[in-house]
Design an enzyme around this catalytic site. Structure first.
Site, PDB file in Angstrom:
ATOM      1  N   ASP A 119       0.855  -1.193   0.000  1.00 59.76           N
ATOM      2  CA  ASP A 119       0.000   0.000   0.000  1.00 59.76           C
ATOM      3  C   ASP A 119       0.891   1.244   0.000  1.00 59.76           C
ATOM      4  O   ASP A 119       1.892   1.306   0.713  1.00 59.76           O
ATOM      5  CB  ASP A 119      -0.885  -0.034   1.253  1.00 59.76           C
ATOM      6  CG  ASP A 119      -2.039   0.957   1.197  1.00 59.76           C
ATOM      7  OD1 ASP A 119      -3.190   0.517   1.259  1.00 59.76           O
ATOM      8  OD2 ASP A 119      -1.774   2.168   1.116  1.00 59.76           O
TER       9      ASP A 119
ATOM     10  N   ASN B  73     -12.920  -3.138   3.129  1.00 59.72           N
ATOM     11  CA  ASN B  73     -13.958  -2.110   3.142  1.00 59.72           C
ATOM     12  C   ASN B  73     -14.850  -2.224   1.908  1.00 59.72           C
ATOM     13  O   ASN B  73     -14.347  -2.364   0.787  1.00 59.72           O
ATOM     14  CB  ASN B  73     -13.311  -0.723   3.169  1.00 59.72           C
ATOM     15  CG  ASN B  73     -12.444  -0.519   4.408  1.00 59.72           C
ATOM     16  OD1 ASN B  73     -12.769  -1.014   5.483  1.00 59.72           O
ATOM     17  ND2 ASN B  73     -11.338   0.197   4.259  1.00 59.72           N
TER      18      ASN B  73
ATOM     19  N   GLN C  40     -14.461   2.611   1.933  1.00 61.07           N
ATOM     20  CA  GLN C  40     -13.848   2.190   0.665  1.00 61.07           C
ATOM     21  C   GLN C  40     -13.585   3.421  -0.198  1.00 61.07           C
ATOM     22  O   GLN C  40     -14.509   4.186  -0.486  1.00 61.07           O
ATOM     23  CB  GLN C  40     -14.764   1.212  -0.086  1.00 61.07           C
ATOM     24  CG  GLN C  40     -14.109   0.650  -1.346  1.00 61.07           C
ATOM     25  CD  GLN C  40     -14.974  -0.389  -2.061  1.00 61.07           C
ATOM     26  OE1 GLN C  40     -16.166  -0.529  -1.772  1.00 61.07           O
ATOM     27  NE2 GLN C  40     -14.371  -1.094  -3.005  1.00 61.07           N
TER      28      GLN C  40
ATOM     29  N   HIS D 104     -10.465  -5.095  -2.728  1.00 60.04           N
ATOM     30  CA  HIS D 104      -9.105  -5.322  -2.221  1.00 60.04           C
ATOM     31  C   HIS D 104      -9.176  -5.715  -0.765  1.00 60.04           C
ATOM     32  O   HIS D 104     -10.050  -5.260  -0.031  1.00 60.04           O
ATOM     33  CB  HIS D 104      -8.207  -4.095  -2.414  1.00 60.04           C
ATOM     34  CG  HIS D 104      -8.799  -2.823  -1.915  1.00 60.04           C
ATOM     35  ND1 HIS D 104      -9.764  -2.129  -2.615  1.00 60.04           N
ATOM     36  CD2 HIS D 104      -8.590  -2.123  -0.784  1.00 60.04           C
ATOM     37  CE1 HIS D 104     -10.114  -1.050  -1.931  1.00 60.04           C
ATOM     38  NE2 HIS D 104      -9.422  -1.023  -0.808  1.00 60.04           N
TER      39      HIS D 104
ATOM     40  N   HIS E 251      -7.033  -5.612   2.650  1.00 61.57           N
ATOM     41  CA  HIS E 251      -5.862  -5.054   3.331  1.00 61.57           C
ATOM     42  C   HIS E 251      -5.262  -6.115   4.243  1.00 61.57           C
ATOM     43  O   HIS E 251      -5.983  -6.796   4.977  1.00 61.57           O
ATOM     44  CB  HIS E 251      -6.264  -3.887   4.245  1.00 61.57           C
ATOM     45  CG  HIS E 251      -6.766  -2.674   3.539  1.00 61.57           C
ATOM     46  ND1 HIS E 251      -5.968  -1.582   3.297  1.00 61.57           N
ATOM     47  CD2 HIS E 251      -7.986  -2.350   3.050  1.00 61.57           C
ATOM     48  CE1 HIS E 251      -6.694  -0.635   2.687  1.00 61.57           C
ATOM     49  NE2 HIS E 251      -7.917  -1.084   2.522  1.00 61.57           N
TER      50      HIS E 251
HETATM   51  P1  AMP Z   1      -9.804   1.551   0.875  1.00 60.41           P
HETATM   52  O1  AMP Z   1      -9.941   2.795   1.698  1.00 60.41           O
HETATM   53  O2  AMP Z   1     -10.158   0.300   1.627  1.00 60.41           O
HETATM   54  O3  AMP Z   1     -10.516   1.665  -0.459  1.00 60.41           O
HETATM   55  O4  AMP Z   1      -8.257   1.396   0.605  1.00 60.41           O
HETATM   56  C1  AMP Z   1      -7.599   1.962  -0.488  1.00 60.41           C
HETATM   57  C2  AMP Z   1      -6.125   1.813  -0.198  1.00 60.41           C
HETATM   58  O5  AMP Z   1      -5.444   1.912  -1.420  1.00 60.41           O
HETATM   59  C3  AMP Z   1      -5.558   2.883   0.742  1.00 60.41           C
HETATM   60  O6  AMP Z   1      -4.935   2.246   1.840  1.00 60.41           O
HETATM   61  C4  AMP Z   1      -4.547   3.614  -0.139  1.00 60.41           C
HETATM   62  O7  AMP Z   1      -3.391   3.992   0.570  1.00 60.41           O
HETATM   63  C5  AMP Z   1      -4.232   2.574  -1.193  1.00 60.41           C
HETATM   64  N1  AMP Z   1      -3.815   3.086  -2.496  1.00 60.41           N
HETATM   65  C6  AMP Z   1      -4.446   4.019  -3.239  1.00 60.41           C
HETATM   66  N2  AMP Z   1      -3.801   4.178  -4.421  1.00 60.41           N
HETATM   67  C7  AMP Z   1      -2.758   3.330  -4.402  1.00 60.41           C
HETATM   68  C8  AMP Z   1      -1.707   3.026  -5.317  1.00 60.41           C
HETATM   69  N3  AMP Z   1      -1.612   3.649  -6.499  1.00 60.41           N
HETATM   70  N4  AMP Z   1      -0.805   2.082  -4.976  1.00 60.41           N
HETATM   71  C9  AMP Z   1      -0.898   1.445  -3.780  1.00 60.41           C
HETATM   72  N5  AMP Z   1      -1.846   1.686  -2.884  1.00 60.41           N
HETATM   73  C10 AMP Z   1      -2.762   2.617  -3.171  1.00 60.41           C
END
Ligand code: AMP
Ligand code: ZN
Length: 136
Positions: free
Chosen positions: A32, A88, A95, A101, A103
């Site tokens: 992440d 999420n 989300q 995805h 985590h």
């Molecule tokens: P969520 O809030 O569950 O949708 O999580 C999205 C996650 O994606 C967050 O923890 C962000 O830090 C991560 N994220 C967003 N863009 C990228 C990216 N380009 N590469 C890696 N992680 C990302």
């Protein structure tokens, strides 16, 4: 199917580079970019699905097996003290990227993070009403 303008479709399929921990025909596991802790990873299916309910059954059935393998590796290599799995679904649930995805958040004693909620105090009657609402 891939979805146009979905950043996780592009990352999962290698169109956008990422710090990849694992890849096979169906999944990519990446670090992440905004980690909660050292080693915070995301399991991404290569096929687009908005969320858990949208995920094909076959893919869903493989996610936790992959998470289990990744968890063993991360515990061994990072020497973390614990691990949270967070997933999420929907804006209300936090989300921010609409591509399923999972985590994987390694936890370290005193890492200063918390994945918490405030427990409610429902009556037995309230719980029964909710149970019925879900199962009936
Ligand atoms: P969520 O809030 O569950 O949708 O999580 C999205 C996650 O994606 C967050 O923890 C962000 O830090 C991560 N994220 C967003 N863009 C990228 C990216 N380009 N590469 C890696 N992680 C990302
Ligand atoms: Zn996508």
């Amino acid at each position: 199917m891939k979805k146009d303008n979905c950043i996780f479709c592009k990352i999962a399929n290698g169109e956008i580079p990422s710090k990849t921990l694992y890849e096979d025909g169906e999944f990519r596991v990446i670090l992440d970019l905004g980690p909660a802790t050292k080693g915070h990873a995301l399991i991404l299916p290569k096929e687009h699905a908005d969320n858990l309910c949208d995920l094909p059954r076959e893919t869903a059935s493989k996610v936790l097996v992959l998470a289990q393998e990744m968890a063993s590796t991360m515990m061994e290599k990072l020497h973390c003290d614990g691990l949270n799995l967070v997933q999420n679904n929907g804006e209300a649930a936090g989300q921010t990227v609409t591509h399923f995805h999972l985590h994987m958040i390694p936890r370290y004693r005193d890492d200063g993070q918390s994945i918490n909620w405030t427990p409610g105090k429902p009556t037995q009657e309230a719980l029964e009403e909710i149970r019925r609402q879900i199962v009936e």
